[in-house]
Design a protein around this motif. Structure first.
Motif, mmCIF file in Angstrom:
data_model
loop_
_atom_site.group_PDB
_atom_site.id
_atom_site.type_symbol
_atom_site.label_atom_id
_atom_site.label_comp_id
_atom_site.label_asym_id
_atom_site.label_seq_id
_atom_site.Cartn_x
_atom_site.Cartn_y
_atom_site.Cartn_z
ATOM 1 N N ARG A 8 45.733 45.308 50.929
ATOM 2 C CA ARG A 8 46.944 46.105 51.108
ATOM 3 C C ARG A 8 48.132 45.461 50.389
ATOM 4 O O ARG A 8 48.951 46.154 49.772
ATOM 5 C CB ARG A 8 47.255 46.285 52.596
ATOM 6 C CG ARG A 8 46.415 47.364 53.267
ATOM 7 C CD ARG A 8 46.964 47.698 54.638
ATOM 8 N NE ARG A 8 46.768 46.589 55.569
ATOM 9 C CZ ARG A 8 45.695 46.453 56.327
ATOM 10 N NH1 ARG A 8 44.705 47.337 56.250
ATOM 11 N NH2 ARG A 8 45.591 45.434 57.155
ATOM 12 N N ALA A 9 48.230 44.130 50.470
ATOM 13 C CA ALA A 9 49.324 43.433 49.800
ATOM 14 C C ALA A 9 49.220 43.581 48.285
ATOM 15 O O ALA A 9 50.216 43.802 47.594
ATOM 16 C CB ALA A 9 49.308 41.950 50.175
ATOM 17 N N LEU A 10 47.989 43.488 47.776
ATOM 18 C CA LEU A 10 47.771 43.642 46.344
ATOM 19 C C LEU A 10 48.061 45.076 45.913
ATOM 20 O O LEU A 10 48.669 45.311 44.865
ATOM 21 C CB LEU A 10 46.333 43.265 45.998
ATOM 22 C CG LEU A 10 45.949 43.285 44.516
ATOM 23 C CD1 LEU A 10 46.888 42.411 43.693
ATOM 24 C CD2 LEU A 10 44.508 42.825 44.335
ATOM 25 N N GLN A 11 47.651 46.025 46.726
ATOM 26 C CA GLN A 11 47.931 47.431 46.435
ATOM 27 C C GLN A 11 49.437 47.674 46.361
ATOM 28 O O GLN A 11 49.936 48.307 45.422
ATOM 29 C CB GLN A 11 47.313 48.317 47.513
ATOM 30 C CG GLN A 11 47.526 49.808 47.281
ATOM 31 C CD GLN A 11 46.928 50.641 48.393
ATOM 32 O OE1 GLN A 11 47.233 50.425 49.578
ATOM 33 N NE2 GLN A 11 46.061 51.572 48.053
ATOM 34 N N ASP A 12 50.178 47.159 47.349
ATOM 35 C CA ASP A 12 51.635 47.336 47.369
ATOM 36 C C ASP A 12 52.287 46.691 46.143
ATOM 37 O O ASP A 12 53.206 47.254 45.544
ATOM 38 C CB ASP A 12 52.227 46.735 48.644
ATOM 39 C CG ASP A 12 51.855 47.523 49.893
ATOM 40 O OD1 ASP A 12 51.415 48.682 49.748
ATOM 41 O OD2 ASP A 12 51.995 46.964 50.996
ATOM 42 N N ALA A 13 51.806 45.486 45.780
ATOM 43 C CA ALA A 13 52.386 44.781 44.643
ATOM 44 C C ALA A 13 52.143 45.532 43.336
ATOM 45 O O ALA A 13 53.039 45.659 42.495
ATOM 46 C CB ALA A 13 51.805 43.368 44.555
ATOM 47 N N LEU A 14 50.941 46.050 43.169
ATOM 48 C CA LEU A 14 50.617 46.789 41.952
ATOM 49 C C LEU A 14 51.399 48.096 41.872
ATOM 50 O O LEU A 14 51.878 48.483 40.799
ATOM 51 C CB LEU A 14 49.113 47.066 41.887
ATOM 52 C CG LEU A 14 48.246 45.862 41.505
ATOM 53 C CD1 LEU A 14 46.781 46.142 41.818
ATOM 54 C CD2 LEU A 14 48.411 45.521 40.029
ATOM 55 N N ASP A 58 45.812 52.993 44.203
ATOM 56 C CA ASP A 58 45.556 53.790 45.406
ATOM 57 C C ASP A 58 44.135 53.573 45.920
ATOM 58 O O ASP A 58 43.882 53.668 47.125
ATOM 59 C CB ASP A 58 45.750 55.277 45.108
ATOM 60 C CG ASP A 58 47.220 55.659 45.012
ATOM 61 O OD1 ASP A 58 48.066 54.893 45.526
ATOM 62 O OD2 ASP A 58 47.519 56.709 44.414
ATOM 63 N N ALA A 59 43.210 53.296 44.998
ATOM 64 C CA ALA A 59 41.800 53.168 45.375
ATOM 65 C C ALA A 59 41.443 51.808 45.954
ATOM 66 O O ALA A 59 40.357 51.643 46.507
ATOM 67 C CB ALA A 59 40.913 53.446 44.160
ATOM 68 N N ILE A 60 42.344 50.835 45.864
ATOM 69 C CA ILE A 60 42.016 49.467 46.278
ATOM 70 C C ILE A 60 41.584 49.403 47.733
ATOM 71 O O ILE A 60 40.563 48.796 48.071
ATOM 72 C CB ILE A 60 43.218 48.527 46.038
ATOM 73 C CG1 ILE A 60 43.459 48.349 44.545
ATOM 74 C CG2 ILE A 60 42.965 47.160 46.702
ATOM 75 C CD1 ILE A 60 44.709 47.559 44.207
ATOM 76 N N THR A 61 42.353 50.021 48.618
ATOM 77 C CA THR A 61 42.044 49.922 50.047
ATOM 78 C C THR A 61 41.029 50.952 50.510
ATOM 79 O O THR A 61 40.595 50.912 51.663
ATOM 80 C CB THR A 61 43.327 50.079 50.885
ATOM 81 O OG1 THR A 61 43.977 51.312 50.539
ATOM 82 C CG2 THR A 61 44.281 48.922 50.635
ATOM 83 N N ARG A 62 40.661 51.895 49.634
ATOM 84 C CA ARG A 62 39.666 52.899 50.020
ATOM 85 C C ARG A 62 38.257 52.421 49.672
ATOM 86 O O ARG A 62 37.459 52.111 50.540
ATOM 87 C CB ARG A 62 39.956 54.241 49.343
ATOM 88 C CG ARG A 62 41.259 54.884 49.777
ATOM 89 C CD ARG A 62 41.267 56.377 49.431
ATOM 90 N NE ARG A 62 40.906 56.627 48.044
ATOM 91 C CZ ARG A 62 41.784 56.656 47.047
ATOM 92 N NH1 ARG A 62 43.061 56.433 47.297
ATOM 93 N NH2 ARG A 62 41.397 56.901 45.804
ATOM 94 N N ASP A 63 37.976 52.369 48.370
ATOM 95 C CA ASP A 63 36.623 51.998 47.976
ATOM 96 C C ASP A 63 36.588 51.187 46.687
ATOM 97 O O ASP A 63 35.523 50.800 46.239
ATOM 98 C CB ASP A 63 35.756 53.254 47.810
ATOM 99 C CG ASP A 63 36.397 54.265 46.856
ATOM 100 O OD1 ASP A 63 35.842 55.362 46.725
ATOM 101 O OD2 ASP A 63 37.429 53.956 46.272
ATOM 102 N N GLY A 64 37.754 50.947 46.096
ATOM 103 C CA GLY A 64 37.756 50.258 44.808
ATOM 104 C C GLY A 64 37.719 48.748 44.921
ATOM 105 O O GLY A 64 37.053 48.065 44.162
ATOM 106 N N GLY A 65 38.447 48.193 45.888
ATOM 107 C CA GLY A 65 38.470 46.761 46.084
ATOM 108 C C GLY A 65 38.954 45.987 44.875
ATOM 109 O O GLY A 65 39.862 46.399 44.152
ATOM 110 N N GLU A 66 38.338 44.837 44.654
ATOM 111 C CA GLU A 66 38.758 43.936 43.598
ATOM 112 C C GLU A 66 38.642 44.562 42.207
ATOM 113 O O GLU A 66 39.485 44.337 41.344
ATOM 114 C CB GLU A 66 37.925 42.650 43.654
ATOM 115 C CG GLU A 66 38.109 41.860 44.940
ATOM 116 C CD GLU A 66 37.196 40.654 44.982
ATOM 117 O OE1 GLU A 66 36.535 40.377 43.970
ATOM 118 O OE2 GLU A 66 37.155 39.987 46.025
ATOM 119 N N ALA A 68 38.977 47.668 41.274
ATOM 120 C CA ALA A 68 40.085 48.586 41.036
ATOM 121 C C ALA A 68 41.370 47.816 40.773
ATOM 122 O O ALA A 68 42.176 48.194 39.913
ATOM 123 C CB ALA A 68 40.260 49.530 42.224
ATOM 124 N N ALA A 69 41.576 46.707 41.491
ATOM 125 C CA ALA A 69 42.773 45.890 41.284
ATOM 126 C C ALA A 69 42.781 45.279 39.893
ATOM 127 O O ALA A 69 43.810 45.257 39.212
ATOM 128 C CB ALA A 69 42.836 44.794 42.346
#
Length: 227
Positions: A8-14, A58-66, A68-69
Motif C-alpha cells: 500500500r505504501a509503495l502504491q501510494d508513493a508511485l 492500481d494493480a499492486i495491492t490487487r494482484d500485481g504485487g512486486e 506491477a511495482a
C-alpha cells in the motif's frame, strides 16, 4: 510493517509520483506543443506512459504485487526521460532532476542514423537526434530484459516487448512481438557492438527493482530519488 502495508505504501508513493509527473507534463507539454507542433507525437507517448504507470500502481495491492511495482517504476522513469528529451528538441530544459534508466550505459546509444526495411516493406529508422521520421525517444535501458539503446526511433518498437501477465512483468512469461523482432533484426542488429537478434531476444537477467525486496526509505519519502 506487513507485506500488505508495504504494498500500500509503495502504491501510494508511485501514484504520488505519477501525479507529480502529470503536473509537470501538463505545463511543459503545453509549452513544447506551442513551440513546435512536431512534438505532439512524442508527447503523446509520454502521456501514455504516465497513464500505464497509474494502472500498474492500481494493480499492486490487487494482484500485481512486486512485478506491477517494478513495471510502474520503469514506466515513470522512461516517461520523465522522454519528456526531457522532447523539451531539448525545442530548446527547453526540464526543471527537475533527470534520471537515467538502470543499465543505460550497458544498452548504449544510437550514434549514427541507420535505416532498414522489414519484411512488411516498412522503412524503420534509428537516429541519435530528433528527426521527421524518428520522433519516438527511448532513454536507453532494459525493457522486459531486452537492452534498448538510447535514441530516437521511427516507431516505439520497444512497446512490442510485453509481459504475458502482470504477475510475470519482472521477467518471465514475456511475449516477444513481431514488430520488435523486425525492428531489431533489420536496424539495430547491424550496428557495431549490438548482439545478434537471437542473443538479444534471450534478454538479460537484470530487471528494475523497486519492490519490497529492498526498502531504503520509509513512509512518504519512498521514491523521492525518482525525480
Amino acid at each position: 510493517m506487513t507485506i500488505e502495508d508495504r504494498y500500500r505504501a509503495l502504491q501510494d508513493a508511485l501514484q504520488k509520483k505519477a501525479d507529480e509527473l502529470a503536473s509537470i507534463f501538463d505545463e511543459a507539454g503545453a509549452e513544447a506543443r506551442a513551440t513546435d507542433s512536431r512534438t505532439r507525437e512524442p508527447l503523446a507517448e509520454v502521456e501514455k506512459g504516465i497513464q500505464e504507470a497509474r494502472q500498474l500502481a492500481d494493480a499492486i495491492t490487487r494482484d500485481g504485487g512486486e512485478a506491477a511495482a517494478d513495471l510502474a517504476h520503469e514506466k515513470l522513469v522512461v516517461a520523465i526521460n522522454q519528456l526531457a528529451a522532447v523539451l531539448e528538441t525545442v530548446g527547453r530544459k526540464l526543471d527537475h532532476k533527470r534520471v537515467d534508466l538502470d543499465y543505460c550505459h550497458s544498452a548504449g546509444a544510437i550514434e549514427e542514423r541507420v535505416e532498414g526495411a522489414g519484411e512488411s516493406g516498412a522503412v524503420h529508422v534509428a537516429s541519435p537526434t530528433f528527426a521527421e521520421d524518428a520522433r519516438h525517444f527511448f532513454p536507453g535501458g532494459s525493457v522486459g530484459g531486452r537492452l534498448i539503446p538510447r535514441g530516437w526511433y521511427s516507431i516505439p518498437w520497444w512497446r512490442d516487448v510485453k509481459p504475458g501477465t502482470v504477475a510475470n512483468a519482472a521477467g518471465t512469461g514475456l511475449v516477444f512481438g513481431g514488430v520488435a523482432h523486425e525492428f531489431y533484426e533489420h536496424v539495430l542488429a547491424h550496428l557495431p557492438g549490438q548482439p545478434s537478434p537471437e542473443t538479444w531476444a534471450k534478454g538479460v537477467t537484470a530487471t528494475y527493482r523497486v519492490s519490497t525486496d529492498w526498502w531504503p526509505f520509509d513512509g512518504d519519502s519512498v521514491l523521492d530519488w525518482l525525480f
